[in-house]
Design a protein around this motif. Structure first.
Motif, mmCIF file in Angstrom:
data_model
loop_
_atom_site.group_PDB
_atom_site.id
_atom_site.type_symbol
_atom_site.label_atom_id
_atom_site.label_comp_id
_atom_site.label_asym_id
_atom_site.label_seq_id
_atom_site.Cartn_x
_atom_site.Cartn_y
_atom_site.Cartn_z
ATOM 1 N N TRP A 180 -12.038 8.723 10.801
ATOM 2 C CA TRP A 180 -13.271 7.939 10.888
ATOM 3 C C TRP A 180 -12.977 6.440 10.811
ATOM 4 O O TRP A 180 -13.525 5.651 11.595
ATOM 5 C CB TRP A 180 -14.208 8.338 9.745
ATOM 6 N N LEU A 181 -12.128 6.040 9.898
ATOM 7 C CA LEU A 181 -11.799 4.623 9.748
ATOM 8 C C LEU A 181 -11.201 4.063 11.029
ATOM 9 O O LEU A 181 -11.596 2.981 11.484
ATOM 10 C CB LEU A 181 -10.815 4.429 8.592
ATOM 11 N N ARG A 182 -10.261 4.771 11.600
ATOM 12 C CA ARG A 182 -9.636 4.274 12.831
ATOM 13 C C ARG A 182 -10.660 4.106 13.945
ATOM 14 O O ARG A 182 -10.653 3.111 14.673
ATOM 15 C CB ARG A 182 -8.535 5.227 13.297
ATOM 16 N N GLN B 295 -5.351 -3.567 19.301
ATOM 17 C CA GLN B 295 -5.174 -2.133 19.428
ATOM 18 C C GLN B 295 -4.907 -1.552 18.050
ATOM 19 O O GLN B 295 -3.917 -1.888 17.400
ATOM 20 C CB GLN B 295 -3.994 -1.815 20.362
ATOM 21 N N VAL B 296 -5.806 -0.701 17.615
ATOM 22 C CA VAL B 296 -5.664 -0.104 16.285
ATOM 23 C C VAL B 296 -4.503 0.890 16.314
ATOM 24 O O VAL B 296 -4.387 1.694 17.248
ATOM 25 C CB VAL B 296 -6.962 0.606 15.866
ATOM 26 N N PRO B 297 -3.629 0.849 15.319
ATOM 27 C CA PRO B 297 -2.488 1.783 15.273
ATOM 28 C C PRO B 297 -2.932 3.237 15.322
ATOM 29 O O PRO B 297 -4.056 3.576 14.952
ATOM 30 C CB PRO B 297 -1.816 1.449 13.934
ATOM 31 N N GLU B 298 -2.019 4.083 15.771
ATOM 32 C CA GLU B 298 -2.301 5.508 15.861
ATOM 33 C C GLU B 298 -2.111 6.187 14.502
ATOM 34 O O GLU B 298 -1.293 5.767 13.681
ATOM 35 C CB GLU B 298 -1.378 6.175 16.881
ATOM 36 N N LEU B 299 -2.867 7.247 14.306
ATOM 37 C CA LEU B 299 -2.696 8.109 13.141
ATOM 38 C C LEU B 299 -1.728 9.230 13.471
ATOM 39 O O LEU B 299 -1.534 9.566 14.639
ATOM 40 C CB LEU B 299 -4.041 8.720 12.741
ATOM 41 N N GLN C 87 0.565 6.274 5.647
ATOM 42 C CA GLN C 87 0.982 5.014 5.033
ATOM 43 C C GLN C 87 1.361 3.991 6.095
ATOM 44 O O GLN C 87 0.990 2.809 5.997
ATOM 45 C CB GLN C 87 2.154 5.245 4.076
ATOM 46 N N GLN C 88 2.093 4.411 7.112
ATOM 47 C CA GLN C 88 2.464 3.496 8.196
ATOM 48 C C GLN C 88 1.225 2.968 8.915
ATOM 49 O O GLN C 88 1.167 1.793 9.294
ATOM 50 C CB GLN C 88 3.395 4.207 9.177
ATOM 51 N N PHE C 89 0.242 3.832 9.092
ATOM 52 C CA PHE C 89 -1.028 3.427 9.699
ATOM 53 C C PHE C 89 -1.677 2.292 8.909
ATOM 54 O O PHE C 89 -2.065 1.265 9.471
ATOM 55 C CB PHE C 89 -1.950 4.642 9.767
ATOM 56 N N VAL D 241 0.852 -1.191 0.000
ATOM 57 C CA VAL D 241 0.000 0.000 0.000
ATOM 58 C C VAL D 241 0.888 1.241 0.000
ATOM 59 O O VAL D 241 1.932 1.272 0.645
ATOM 60 C CB VAL D 241 -0.963 0.004 1.210
ATOM 61 N N TRP D 242 0.455 2.256 -0.760
ATOM 62 C CA TRP D 242 1.156 3.532 -0.823
ATOM 63 C C TRP D 242 0.163 4.658 -0.601
ATOM 64 O O TRP D 242 -0.957 4.611 -1.100
ATOM 65 C CB TRP D 242 1.816 3.739 -2.189
ATOM 66 N N VAL D 243 0.591 5.659 0.139
ATOM 67 C CA VAL D 243 -0.179 6.903 0.265
ATOM 68 C C VAL D 243 0.664 7.995 -0.374
ATOM 69 O O VAL D 243 1.811 8.217 0.022
ATOM 70 C CB VAL D 243 -0.477 7.238 1.738
ATOM 71 N N ARG D 244 0.110 8.662 -1.380
ATOM 72 C CA ARG D 244 0.910 9.579 -2.190
ATOM 73 C C ARG D 244 0.025 10.624 -2.884
ATOM 74 O O ARG D 244 -1.182 10.648 -2.661
ATOM 75 C CB ARG D 244 1.685 8.783 -3.256
ATOM 76 N N ASP D 245 0.631 11.427 -3.693
ATOM 77 C CA ASP D 245 -0.044 12.368 -4.589
ATOM 78 C C ASP D 245 -1.093 13.234 -3.889
ATOM 79 O O ASP D 245 -2.281 13.153 -4.199
ATOM 80 C CB ASP D 245 -0.686 11.589 -5.741
#
Length: 211
Positions: A53-55, A67-71, A94-96, A7-11
């Motif tokens: 919202w997703l978290r 435990q859901v990761p932190e944003l 992206q790490q999330f 997965v990538w978060v970009r642009d």
């Protein structure tokens, strides 16, 4: 054989609500051979508030089993001109997602799949996951127009700088001067990504009657 989920978060790109307010959304590119995903390659755009919202929903639905990761934290002084802040936020998002996708419990949540592979709004994702729409989760994902990337290498290139707005500070009131300098122009975007996601929620809603 080990299954891969990349997965990538970009642009980052600026979206204007009105003359005074702007926000930024990010492209989420997913490439996988996992049996957990019906669609193996996808690309959608989401904004920071949708990640929040997703978290919240993942934590609620996991029933404290994980435990859901932190944003990356929301910054009231987020500046339209601060490239470092933009880059740090994208890396944090992206790490999330990378951490979430390592959890079988979270990976089984249909809201996560709708978030990653459909362009539905928050309210429509909730309705779809609850079975209150004419279309199923799988149909919502399949109907989201898919376009091909040039290569994984393209997706991992340096992130283009853009701007975000978490507050009504003066820096956030006129995003137009930053658009030219901090976002990808159309030609560069086309060269990097090829074709992009084109599904619209209106099309999904109008076509749902035929399901």
């Amino acid at each position: 054989m080990q299954q891969v989920i990349s997965v990538w978060v970009r642009d980052p790109r600026i979206r204007k609500n009105d003359f005074w307010h702007a926000y930024i959304d990010y492209e989420i590119c997913l490439h996988t051979d996992s049996v957990c995903f019906t669609k193996k390659i996808s690309s959608v755009r989401r904004r920071y508030s949708e990640f929040v919202w997703l978290r919240q929903k993942l934590q609620e639905n996991s029933m404290l089993m994980v435990q859901v990761p932190e944003l990356p934290p929301k910054n009231p002084f987020f500046s339209l001109n601060n490239a470092r802040q933009i880059t740090e936020r994208m890396k944090g998002l992206q790490q999330f997602l990378e951490q979430i996708l390592q959890s079988p419990v979270l990976l089984s949540n249909s809201l996560l799949h709708l978030f990653l592979q459909s362009q539905l709004s928050v309210s429509k994702m909730q309705a779809c996951a609850a079975g209150k729409t004419h279309y199923s989760v799988a149909q919502a994902i399949q109907r989201c127009g898919l376009r091909r990337f040039h290569s994984e290498e393209d997706l991992q290139k340096d992130l283009s700088m853009s701007c975000d707005s978490d507050s009504d500070s003066p820096e956030c009131r006129d995003p137009e001067p930053q658009i030219k300098d901090l976002t990808l122009n159309k030609a560069a975007s086309t060269a990097l990504l090829g074709l992009m996601v084109t599904c619209q929620e209106e099309n999904l809603s109008s076509s749902s009657d035929s399901v």
